[in-house]
Design a protein around this motif. Structure first.
Motif, PDB file in Angstrom:
ATOM      1  N   ALA A   1      48.589  45.068  36.974  1.00 40.32           N
ATOM      2  CA  ALA A   1      48.035  44.465  35.765  1.00 40.32           C
ATOM      3  C   ALA A   1      48.655  43.116  35.418  1.00 40.32           C
ATOM      4  CB  ALA A   1      48.210  45.424  34.590  1.00 40.32           C
ATOM      5  N   GLY A   2      49.429  42.518  36.333  1.00 42.72           N
ATOM      6  CA  GLY A   2      50.042  41.228  36.050  1.00 42.72           C
ATOM      7  C   GLY A   2      49.012  40.160  35.705  1.00 42.72           C
ATOM      8  N   CYS A   3      49.301  39.377  34.662  1.00 37.98           N
ATOM      9  CA  CYS A   3      48.334  38.383  34.173  1.00 37.98           C
ATOM     10  C   CYS A   3      48.203  37.168  35.100  1.00 37.98           C
ATOM     11  CB  CYS A   3      48.752  37.900  32.777  1.00 37.98           C
ATOM     12  SG  CYS A   3      48.758  39.189  31.531  1.00 37.98           S
ATOM     13  N   TYR A   4      49.206  36.918  35.926  1.00 39.62           N
ATOM     14  CA  TYR A   4      49.182  35.715  36.761  1.00 39.62           C
ATOM     15  C   TYR A   4      49.146  36.031  38.253  1.00 39.62           C
ATOM     16  CZ  TYR A   4      50.564  33.702  32.308  1.00 39.62           C
ATOM     17  OH  TYR A   4      50.604  33.348  30.987  1.00 39.62           O
ATOM     18  N   GLN A   5      49.992  36.967  38.706  1.00 40.19           N
ATOM     19  CA  GLN A   5      50.075  37.258  40.131  1.00 40.19           C
ATOM     20  C   GLN A   5      49.653  38.686  40.480  1.00 40.19           C
ATOM     21  OE1 GLN A   5      50.793  34.917  42.358  1.00 40.19           O
ATOM     22  NE2 GLN A   5      51.064  33.406  40.720  1.00 40.19           N
TER      23      GLN A   5
ATOM     24  N   ARG B   1      39.996  38.950  38.696  1.00 36.06           N
ATOM     25  CA  ARG B   1      39.292  38.148  37.691  1.00 36.06           C
ATOM     26  C   ARG B   1      38.950  36.754  38.209  1.00 36.06           C
ATOM     27  NH1 ARG B   1      42.308  39.898  32.035  1.00 36.06           N
ATOM     28  NH2 ARG B   1      40.820  41.550  31.487  1.00 36.06           N
ATOM     29  N   SER B   2      39.711  36.254  39.171  1.00 36.05           N
ATOM     30  CA  SER B   2      39.354  34.964  39.770  1.00 36.05           C
ATOM     31  C   SER B   2      38.050  35.071  40.558  1.00 36.05           C
ATOM     32  CB  SER B   2      40.479  34.481  40.691  1.00 36.05           C
ATOM     33  OG  SER B   2      40.612  35.332  41.825  1.00 36.05           O
TER      34      SER B   2
ATOM     35  N   TRP C   1      39.337  44.732  31.936  1.00 38.76           N
ATOM     36  CA  TRP C   1      40.430  45.603  32.384  1.00 38.76           C
ATOM     37  C   TRP C   1      40.649  46.724  31.386  1.00 38.76           C
ATOM     38  CZ3 TRP C   1      45.826  45.795  30.536  1.00 38.76           C
ATOM     39  CH2 TRP C   1      46.610  46.679  31.279  1.00 38.76           C
ATOM     40  N   THR C   2      40.798  47.948  31.889  1.00 39.36           N
ATOM     41  CA  THR C   2      41.136  49.107  31.066  1.00 39.36           C
ATOM     42  C   THR C   2      42.463  49.669  31.540  1.00 39.36           C
ATOM     43  OG1 THR C   2      38.787  49.660  30.834  1.00 39.36           O
ATOM     44  CG2 THR C   2      40.386  51.359  30.236  1.00 39.36           C
ATOM     45  N   HIS C   3      43.431  49.697  30.632  1.00 38.11           N
ATOM     46  CA  HIS C   3      44.714  50.320  30.943  1.00 38.11           C
ATOM     47  C   HIS C   3      44.528  51.824  30.862  1.00 38.11           C
ATOM     48  CE1 HIS C   3      49.308  50.618  29.971  1.00 38.11           C
ATOM     49  NE2 HIS C   3      48.962  51.249  31.079  1.00 38.11           N
TER      50      HIS C   3
END
Length: 461
Positions: free
Chosen positions: A124-128, A135-136, A143-145
């Motif tokens: 679930a990392g926002c960047y990597q 999402r890219s 996203w569902t946690h």
């Protein structure tokens, strides 16, 4: 048959002939056919993914992926793949496996409308993380946690005092259970003391449901454990006759039993975020009810604690950690999470959301005024209802299905890993799981007749 016709010696010689290669080829053929059917049905449709990774008993890491989509007005959720991770398990490594599957099967990433994972950084990392990379490719994916994971995090954030009790209980269980001689002596002691049980239960952090059972068993055998530890001169022996410790352990066993009930209710197929959020909201209301009763000295909702207090003519001076539980439930399950999509649950009584376009709002009004649909709504599930309205009200139905299709838990992946444990045992440690998993747990039936037509019959037949 050979034994009857030709004798036992001929039968023994036939048993020597290995069938593993033949069976393996048949499994591969069935797995390829199942995958082909799934991909054929999936192409051109909106879909959501559920992803998780875990390590098996041979220290091999597998990434498992489930997909859910609507096909012929029915919800389909099935295994996409279970692939072994050859290298690391970073977000980049995980995404490379998923993207390779999409490219090989020519699946359009832009049709992905949802992803469900746990809250780990690699996922679930926002960047990597895996999510950021998906999402890219699929910017509209929501996203569902995993709700089950969030519930486990809520329970894990209780006070340090309760964590210390859990540590003591775990150490005592391991002290007795990991030594065969001690297990036998403890069983004999329980028998002599006419205990209801004769053994303790292990607790594993990776198996959250085992915690309640372990705590309850330790509490029920507290007198036997004290006698055993006292004879052994163990440092925790006197702990099991301290009233404060026993009160808190009784409360813990009751509380985690209630959390187990919630956890099990979240584990099912064909669920959605609205349905599961209702169950969590109901649990939060129960916590408020329990708090009110405990503040009045009524502990009837906690049977082990209530019995202990009555037997010892005691009362609690403060509420046992329910405020903390409610706080973390609010933290991990905020009220406004499903507020914008409540109209999907009941389109006949909901207010028209402001974010809908004119066409979408008009179709929602048409649905709310349709008495025939209202009758159907009473007898169908939400997913079935919105699937049935696709032809007549396509715009608003598409938005509703984008809310309902996303998976809200990683339950399917957990069930898949249970199958991994069964298939890849220590006696089959080198087995390649991808094909076997597809045949073992997929709901799609392989087209055996078509597969047989593609094979050449043996010349002697």
């Amino acid at each position: 048959m050979v034994t009857i016709m030709l004798g036992k010696d001929a039968g023994k010689q036939l048993l020597i002939v290995p069938l593993s290669n033949t069976i393996s080829r048949r499994i591969n053929d069935k797995a390829d056919d199942i995958n082909g059917q799934l991909i054929c049905n999936l192409k051109g449709k909106d879909f959501t993914l559920q992803l998780d990774e875990a390590t098996d008993n041979q220290k091999d890491t597998h990434l498992i992926c489930y997909v859910r989509f609507v096909n012929e007005k029915k919800i389909v959720e099935d295994l996409s793949f279970c692939k072994e991770m050859k290298g690391g398990t970073t977000g980049q490594d995980l995404f490379a496996v998923v993207d390779d599957f999409m490219v090989q099967n020519q699946i359009d990433w832009e049709r992905c409308v949802g992803v469900c994972t746990d809250g780990g950084h690699s996922m679930a990392g926002c960047y990597q993380g895996l999510l950021a990379r998906i999402r890219s490719k699929a910017p509209n994916a929501v996203w569902t946690h995993c709700i089950i994971h969030r519930e486990a995090l809520t329970a894990g954030n209780l006070s340090e005092e309760l964590h210390n009790i859990l540590k003591i209980v775990t150490k005592v269980i391991n002290f007795i259970k990991t030594r065969p001689v001690k297990v036998r002596f403890f069983a004999k002691l329980c028998e002599d003391m006419s205990a209801e049980h004769s053994c303790l239960l292990f607790y594993s952090s990776s198996r959250w449901l085992s915690l309640s059972n372990s705590l309850l068993r330790v509490y029920e055998l507290r007198n036997e454990i004290y006698s055993y530890l006292h004879d052994d001169e163990h440092c925790f022996a006197d702990t099991f006759i301290k009233e404060d410790f026993l009160i808190q352990m009784a409360f813990l066993s009751d509380l985690f039993e209630k959390l187990n009930v919630l956890n099990k209710s979240l584990r099912d197929n064909n669920t959605n975020i609205l349905q599961l959020s209702d169950k969590v909201s109901g649990f939060k209301e129960k916590v408020i009810l329990w708090k009110g009763n405990v503040s009045k000295g009524d502990y009837k909702y906690f049977p082990s604690l209530n019995t202990f207090l009555q037997d010892n003519e005691m009362a609690l001076n403060e509420e046992p950690y329910l405020s903390q539980l409610h706080f973390y439930l609010q933290e991990y399950f905020p009220e406004d999470e499903v507020e914008p999509i409540k109209w999907v649950r009941d389109p006949f009584n909901a207010e028209i959301p402001q974010h809908l376009s004119n066409e979408e709002a008009e179709q929602l009004i048409d649905i709310s005024s349709d008495s025939a649909l209202k009758v159907q709504f009473q007898s169908l599930s939400l997913l079935q209802f919105w699937c049935q309205t696709q032809d007549e009200y396509p715009v608003i139905s598409k938005i509703a299905l984008r809310v309902l299709i996303p998976l809200a838990t990683s339950y399917l992946c957990e069930a898949g890993f249970s199958a991994v444990v069964v298939i890849k045992s220590k006696y089959r440690a080198k087995i390649h799981l991808e094909k076997e998993m597809g045949v073992a747990i997929s709901k799609i039936t392989p087209r055996c007749e078509e597969l047989c037509k593609e094979k050449q019959a043996h010349p002697s037949h």
